[in-house]
Structure formats: structure tokens, C-alpha cells
Write an enzyme that holds these catalytic residues in place. Structure first.
Site, mmCIF file in Angstrom:
data_model
loop_
_atom_site.group_PDB
_atom_site.id
_atom_site.type_symbol
_atom_site.label_atom_id
_atom_site.label_comp_id
_atom_site.label_asym_id
_atom_site.label_seq_id
_atom_site.Cartn_x
_atom_site.Cartn_y
_atom_site.Cartn_z
ATOM 1 N N ASP A 171 0.829 -1.207 0.000
ATOM 2 C CA ASP A 171 0.000 0.000 0.000
ATOM 3 C C ASP A 171 0.865 1.259 0.000
ATOM 4 O OD1 ASP A 171 -1.409 -2.250 0.941
ATOM 5 O OD2 ASP A 171 -2.938 -0.996 1.864
ATOM 6 N N HIS A 173 -1.033 4.411 -0.649
ATOM 7 C CA HIS A 173 -2.067 5.327 -0.151
ATOM 8 C C HIS A 173 -1.739 6.797 -0.391
ATOM 9 C CE1 HIS A 173 -5.106 2.720 1.473
ATOM 10 N NE2 HIS A 173 -4.214 2.020 2.146
ATOM 11 N N ASP A 200 -3.984 -0.565 -3.445
ATOM 12 C CA ASP A 200 -4.145 0.579 -2.539
ATOM 13 C C ASP A 200 -3.128 1.675 -2.844
ATOM 14 O OD1 ASP A 200 -6.227 -0.759 -1.399
ATOM 15 O OD2 ASP A 200 -5.527 -0.603 0.656
ATOM 16 N N ASP A 203 -6.190 7.030 -1.949
ATOM 17 C CA ASP A 203 -6.946 7.286 -0.714
ATOM 18 C C ASP A 203 -6.017 7.591 0.458
ATOM 19 O OD1 ASP A 203 -9.594 7.287 -1.475
ATOM 20 O OD2 ASP A 203 -9.857 5.135 -1.207
ATOM 21 N N ARG A 204 -6.540 8.369 1.394
ATOM 22 C CA ARG A 204 -5.900 8.754 2.648
ATOM 23 C C ARG A 204 -4.770 9.746 2.460
ATOM 24 N NH1 ARG A 204 -8.129 5.535 6.593
ATOM 25 N NH2 ARG A 204 -8.808 3.447 6.002
ATOM 26 N N ASN A 232 -8.371 -3.088 -2.263
ATOM 27 C CA ASN A 232 -9.751 -2.777 -1.880
ATOM 28 C C ASN A 232 -10.056 -1.282 -1.992
ATOM 29 O OD1 ASN A 232 -8.053 -2.406 0.504
ATOM 30 N ND2 ASN A 232 -9.952 -2.092 1.640
ATOM 31 N N HIS A 233 -9.011 -0.430 -2.109
ATOM 32 C CA HIS A 233 -9.251 1.004 -2.278
ATOM 33 C C HIS A 233 -9.239 1.426 -3.742
ATOM 34 C CE1 HIS A 233 -9.423 2.885 1.771
ATOM 35 N NE2 HIS A 233 -8.907 1.721 2.117
ATOM 36 N N HIS A 284 -3.654 -8.577 -2.990
ATOM 37 C CA HIS A 284 -3.747 -7.477 -2.028
ATOM 38 C C HIS A 284 -4.180 -7.921 -0.636
ATOM 39 C CE1 HIS A 284 -4.174 -3.457 -0.479
ATOM 40 N NE2 HIS A 284 -5.383 -3.772 -0.034
ATOM 41 N N ARG A 348 -13.225 -5.819 9.826
ATOM 42 C CA ARG A 348 -13.229 -4.895 8.695
ATOM 43 C C ARG A 348 -14.611 -4.753 8.076
ATOM 44 N NH1 ARG A 348 -8.277 -3.277 6.335
ATOM 45 N NH2 ARG A 348 -6.494 -4.593 6.836
ATOM 46 N N HIS A 375 -2.445 -4.695 2.471
ATOM 47 C CA HIS A 375 -3.752 -4.503 3.124
ATOM 48 C C HIS A 375 -3.696 -4.144 4.598
ATOM 49 C CE1 HIS A 375 -8.045 -4.724 3.101
ATOM 50 N NE2 HIS A 375 -8.156 -5.863 3.755
#
Length: 615
Positions: A171, A173, A200, A203-204, A232-233, A284, A348, A375
Site C-alpha cells: 500500500d 495510499h 491501494d 486514498d488517505r 480494496n481502495h 492485495h 473490517r 492490506h
């Protein structure tokens, strides 16, 4: 005489050495205890951050399950005619970049196709200067990526036999700094330096679009040596809550809708997993007891523009292939667990927990030796479980807070023995010592926890008073802990952090009101109590629904749309009455133009320290 003096001197020296040794042992013992306490504080802060993150994801998954039918009807009503081709659909909805004109005043970077290495390196420098690539060039990159991705299978296979190495990144991010650190330490992708980016990417973090475009540009340069797995993002429903959509709107303004729509489509074409040398599965999330890679390799991944809200819910909601859906969901959302078995990942809200027996079963079924996944944020950037058969790689450093964790990437050589390179971004910051870093991360974690506690103030007080039948203001520590876990739905070492969140203790009992009075909301309207706290508690859910309703990504919705948003939230959370909804809508429409700016709505809920209590 001389002999006696010598003996006395020797005894004195021995005693001195013994004292020095005892002092050294005492200092060493104290230091070890001090280090142990610091490590305990560090891990406790980590657990708080992780619990809050997973709690948010669980809420979001629950919202999606509740909201799926409404979203599907809305999406179906906005979908284009079904008799046009896939390519026409793409251009019709997502805009043709050739139709976008570049103003003569534009003096920024120009991108020409086919891409060459110099163009990609110029793009990297351009982003490092904090500049935004013109929408025309961004769309051109996205369209080219989509056209290439659609020709690849769901599970790509590669080998280390040619380049003699493979680099796996977890990730990122939206952390452009971490991506640049990886390229600096490990060199950029090339035919001799292949990479797998394990989902991922967005995001964030603040630079998701830059991370995405740079990795996509390298993919266009070296499509057979750069592998991009979906996380998943890489999902527009997640992006609506965790910042990527907001970032695109901020950077591309009037063209944001075009960018967001085409990225949605590109994400659906990302490969689901990569297999290295027929022995290492890179995915992931993880696996489950029903994972079948041969089955996954033959599904239509493109219909999962959102794994949380698949396209087939819109076109054929009565005939859903749940087995197929679960295959994809498990691969993107699952987490390993030390105990055997396969259970629903309630922490989750999506995917499953898989134990060592499940790992063994899946590896044997497909003739594999190792699962590499991402993840989950790791303190050191990587982690091993299930006897070394499952490895987690996480590449975003400072994920929760500055100095909260290291990032890492994984190298695979032809002997298939992995090794890891750890790093920490933000190296230009002023150096602080270990104790200061721990204190800063701890305070940040506790601040977020206090905010969560405050948002459940009324529910917590109600739970405390069930035990305090005589209204003394005190309950036992065990009773307090039980209420905190039951109401907040997160498991933490509550007794350990009780003092740190300013909870008073008297005669061995907890003064429970001190833990909920730390903050107060300065709202722009006169409502009080449960209503204000409920709105603050569900503000992220509210924003998600709002952005889904904001079809043109303008940041504005009409009063009718806003009230519809409130009613959906009310159905989901039971936090507002119809009168509350109407009052809120009227209050937020300050200039009486019939529209509400959601950014102003968020500004209406600012927490401030309650100066009337002792910290």
C-alpha cells in the site's frame, strides 16, 4: 607491612568493581524496563489507530450493504443506452481527451504518445514541484492504460529468470514521498528492474493522483515488467469516503467528473493477482477456504467497478452469482489470523480471516509456496505469519501519524528468498529522539480516541448509569471497561489507557463522567444533545452519501437532495427526525440560494477542548 597493604588495596579494588557491576546491572535493568514501557506505549498507540481504522471500514461496508439498492437504482437511471459499444460508452460517459482544448496560456508539462523514459522522468519532476498535470494529458494516460489493461488476464504470471529480481510494493495510499524513496533506493521500474504494485495506490494520502499517474506511466513504458494488482481502495465507493475523490475534485475542479469516471473504469480492469515463478501468489488482501485461482482467472473482472457495489446489482439484482463475488471480495479484503479456520472478517466488515490451515490448503491446491499480501499496516513495514508462508508488505510510512510506522518493499531473487528494505519518509523533518516520537504518536492516537468517545457520549453515560444505580458518579474498573467495549465496539487495553484519556479514579472506582467531557462541539445551530453528537459521529457516513448524490462533483447539492441524503442517513442510523432534517437544511443554506456546500457543513462540526474541565 607491604603485603598487608597490598591485600587491603586488592580488597578495596574488588569491592569497587562489585559496586560498579551492581550499578551497571541496575542501570541496565532500569533501561530495559524503560524501553519495555516505551514499546508498550508504542504498541498501544498502534492498536488504537488500527482499531479506529477498521471500525471506520466496518461502518463503510455496512453503509454500502444498506445503500446498495438505492445506489443501484440511481446508477441505473443515469446509465447510457445499452445498444452502444463499450468504447462508445467509455467516450460518452468518460469524455474523449482529444476534445479537450489546452489554453494558449498553459505553460506546464506536455505529454506525447507513445511515452518515452524522458517524458516519465519529466512527469516525476513536475509532480515533485507540486504541479498538477493538465486534464487532457491525465485523461490520455488513463485511456492508454485502460486499453492495455483490458488485454491482460485476471491473474498475470511472471518470472525472475530474466531480470533475476522482482520488487513488490505494498500500500502507498497517496504517499508520493514514499514512492520516490523506493525509486531512489531501488531504482525506477525497467525491463531489468520489474515491479509489482500490490494495490491501494490511492486514498488517505494527499498525492494519490500523482502516485497513480506515475505508476501508470511506467506501466505504459514497460507493460510486461510493471504489474499492478487491484486493492480494496481501487474502488470508487471507497474513494468517495477516504479522500481520493475529494483530492481529484480539488485539483481538477470543472474536469473532476471526467477524471473520476475514467479512473473508475480503469480500476475495474486492474489485475486481481500476480503469480511469480509459479510459486509466489501476490494478492492485495489474502485468500479464503473457497479461493480457486483457476475459477478467478475466468470471471469478467470488469463488471466489478466496485467490489462493494458490483455492476451486476444494477443490471440483474435478482440473479447474483455470490460465489463469484465472494472470490473477488476475499482476495481483496481478507486478513490472516494465527488460529486455524476461516471466519467472516467482522473487524473490517469485508472478506474473511484465514488461518494457517487455509493457507496450507490453498498453497497445496495451486502448487504454490508463498503468499505475499498487503492490506494491513505493519510497524516495521513488513510482517510474517503462518510459519513464514504469508508475508505482509506495506509501503506507506507515517501512515497513521508521523513516525507511527516504517514503510518497506520486498525483493525476490531467483532463489525465491525474499528480503525487505525498510525506510521512513519525511526525512527532511527536524530530528527528534525516540521518546519524543513515541509521545507524539501516542498523543495523536489518544486524541482520535477521545473524539470517538465524545461522539458516543450519551450512549456511554447511559451504559455507565446502568451500573451506577445510586448515581454516585463512580463504577468499578471492570464495569467501565465493559461499557467502553460494548458501546464503542472496539477492543483495546482500556485499563492501560485509562489514565491517558484523563479518567479519574477514587477509592479504586472510575469517575466515569471525566472520560466523556473532554470536548464540546461548536455547531452553527441551536440543536443540542443526541442530535448534534449523532451528526458528528456519522459525519463520514454523511459525507459519503452526500458525494454519491453530488453527481457532477461540484461540492453542492440542492435542498431536496440534501434532505434526501439526511433521510437515508436516518434510515441507516436512526439519528434524526423529519423536523431535525428540515431544520438542518434551512440552517445550512445560509445565503438562501437553495443549495448547500458540504464543506461548510463539515466546518459546522468542529470539536474544541472543554475548558471547564481539568485535562
Amino acid at each position: 607491612m607491604g603485603c598487608t597493604a597490598s591485600v587491603k588495596k586488592s580488597d578495596s579494588s574488588r569491592q569497587s568493581n562489585i559496586k560498579a557491576l551492581k550499578a551497571a546491572i541496575l542501570i541496565q535493568t532500569w533501561f530495559r524496563r524503560h524501553q519495555a514501557r516505551l514499546e508498550a506505549r508504542r504498541r498501544c498507540s498502534w492498536k488504537i489507530f488500527q482499531a479506529l481504522e477498521y471500525s471506520g471500514e466496518t461502518d463503510h461496508v455496512k453503509l454500502c450493504k444498506f445503500f446498495n439498492e438505492i445506489l443501484s437504482k440511481q446508477a441505473a437511471s443515469n446509465s447510457p443506452a445499452q445498444d452502444i459499444t463499450d468504447e462508445e460508452r467509455l467516450l460518452h460517459i468518460y469524455a474523449d481527451p482529444e476534445e479537450i482544448e489546452i489554453d494558449e496560456s498553459y505553460s506546464g508539462l506536455e505529454i506525447n504518445f507513445p511515452l518515452d523514459l524522458d517524458s516519465v522522468l519529466n512527469l516525476i519532476c513536475y509532480f515533485q514541484e507540486g504541479k498538477v498535470l493538465h486534464v487532457k494529458y491525465a485523461l490520455l494516460i488513463l485511456h492508454e492504460v485502460r486499453n492495455k489493461l483490458r488485454n491482460f488476464p485476471n491473474i498475470r504470471r511472471t518470472t525472475t529468470s530474466i531480470a533475476k529480481q522482482m520488487t513488490i510494493c505494498g500500500d502507498l495510499h497517496g504517499s508520493y514521498d514514499d514512492l520516490m524513496i523506493i525509486f531512489e533506493k531501488n531504482s525506477a521500474p525497467s525491463c531489468d528492474n520489474p515491479y509489482i504494485f500490490n494495490g491501494d495506490l490511492v486514498d488517505r494520502g494527499p498525492s494519490s493522483i500523482e502516485v497513480l499517474l506515475v505508476i501508470f506511466a511506467f506501466f505504459l513504458l514497460y507493460p510486461n515488467h510493471v504489474f499492478i494488482n487491484r486493492g480494496n481502495h481501487e474502488d470508487h465507493v471507497m474513494n468517495s469516503r477516504y479522500g481520493f475523490s475529494k483530492e481529484v475534485i480539488k485539483k481538477y475542479k470543472d474536469h473532476a467528473c471526467k477524471i473520476i469516471r475514467v479512473i473508475e473504469d480503469v480500476f475495474s480492469w486492474l489485475t486481481i493477482a500476480t503469480v511469480v515463478d509459479n510459486e509466489i501468489l501476490v494478492v492485495h488482501g489474502g485468500v479464503s477456504d473457497v479461493t480457486d485461482l483457476n475459477y478467478v482467472d475466468n470471471i469478467n473482472r470488469h463488471k466489478y467497478t466496485s467490489v462493494l457495489k458490483p455492476d451486476f446489482l444494477e443490471t440483474n439484482p435478482g440473479n447474483i452469482d455470490y460465489d463469484e463475488w465472494r472470490q473477488v471480495l476475499d482476495l481483496l479484503w481478507s486478513d490472516p489470523l494465527s488460529k486455524p479456520g476461516c471466519t467472516v472478517n467482522s473487524y473490517r466488515g469485508g472478506g474473511c480471516y484465514f488461518g494457517p490451515d487455509v493457507t496450507k490448503k490453498i498453497l497445496e491446491r495451486h502448487g504454490l509456496k508463498l503468499i505475499v499480501r498487503s492490506h494491513e499496516c505493519c510497524l516495521e513495514g513488513h510482517e510474517s505469519i503462518h510459519g513464514g508462508k504469508v508475508v505482509t508488505v506495506f509501503s506507506a510510512s507515517n501512515y497513521y501519524e508521523k513516525d507511527s510506522n516504517k514503510g518497506a518493499y520486498m525483493k525476490i531473487l531467483p532463489n525465491l528468498k525474499p528480503y525487505f528494505v525498510e525506510y521512513t519518509g519525511m526525512q527532511y523533518m527536524k530530528k527528534i529522539n525516540f521518546v519524543q516520537r513515541i509521545s507524539r504518536v501516542e498523543e495523536s492516537a489518544l486524541r482520535e480516541l477521545r473524539k470517538l468517545i465524545f461522539s458516543y457520549k450519551e450512549s456511554l453515560l447511559k451504559g455507565f448509569k446502568k451500573y451506577d444505580t445510586e448515581l454516585t458518579g463512580y463504577i468499578t474498573i471492570l464495569e467501565w471497561t465493559n461499557v467502553m467495549e460494548e458501546v464503542l465496539q472496539i477492543q483495546l487495553p482500556w485499563n492501560m489507557i485509562r489514565k491517558q484519556i484523563s479518567v479519574g479514579l477514587k477509592d479504586g472506582k472510575v469517575e466515569y463522567e471525566t472520560c466523556v467531557d473532554r470536548y464540546q462541539i461548536q455547531a452553527m445551530f441551536s440543536k443540542t444533545g443526541n442530535f448534534i453528537e449523532a451528526l458528528y459521529r456519522h459525519r463520514n457516513t454523511f459525507e459519503t452519501i452526500f458525494r454519491i448524490m453530488d453527481k457532477n462533483n461540484s461540492g453542492m447539492v440542492s435542498l431536496d437532495e440534501f434532505q434526501k441524503c439526511c433521510r437515508i442517513l436516518c434510515d441507516h442510523t436512526k439519528c434524526m427526525s423529519e423536523n431535525d432534517i428540515q431544520d438542518l437544511a434551512r440552517t445550512l443554506d445560509v445565503n438562501q440560494d437553495g443549495y448547500i456546500d458540504f464543506n461548510e457543513f463539515l466546518e459546522a462540526f468542529r470539536l474544541s477542548e472543554n475548558t471547564s474541565i481539568k485535562s
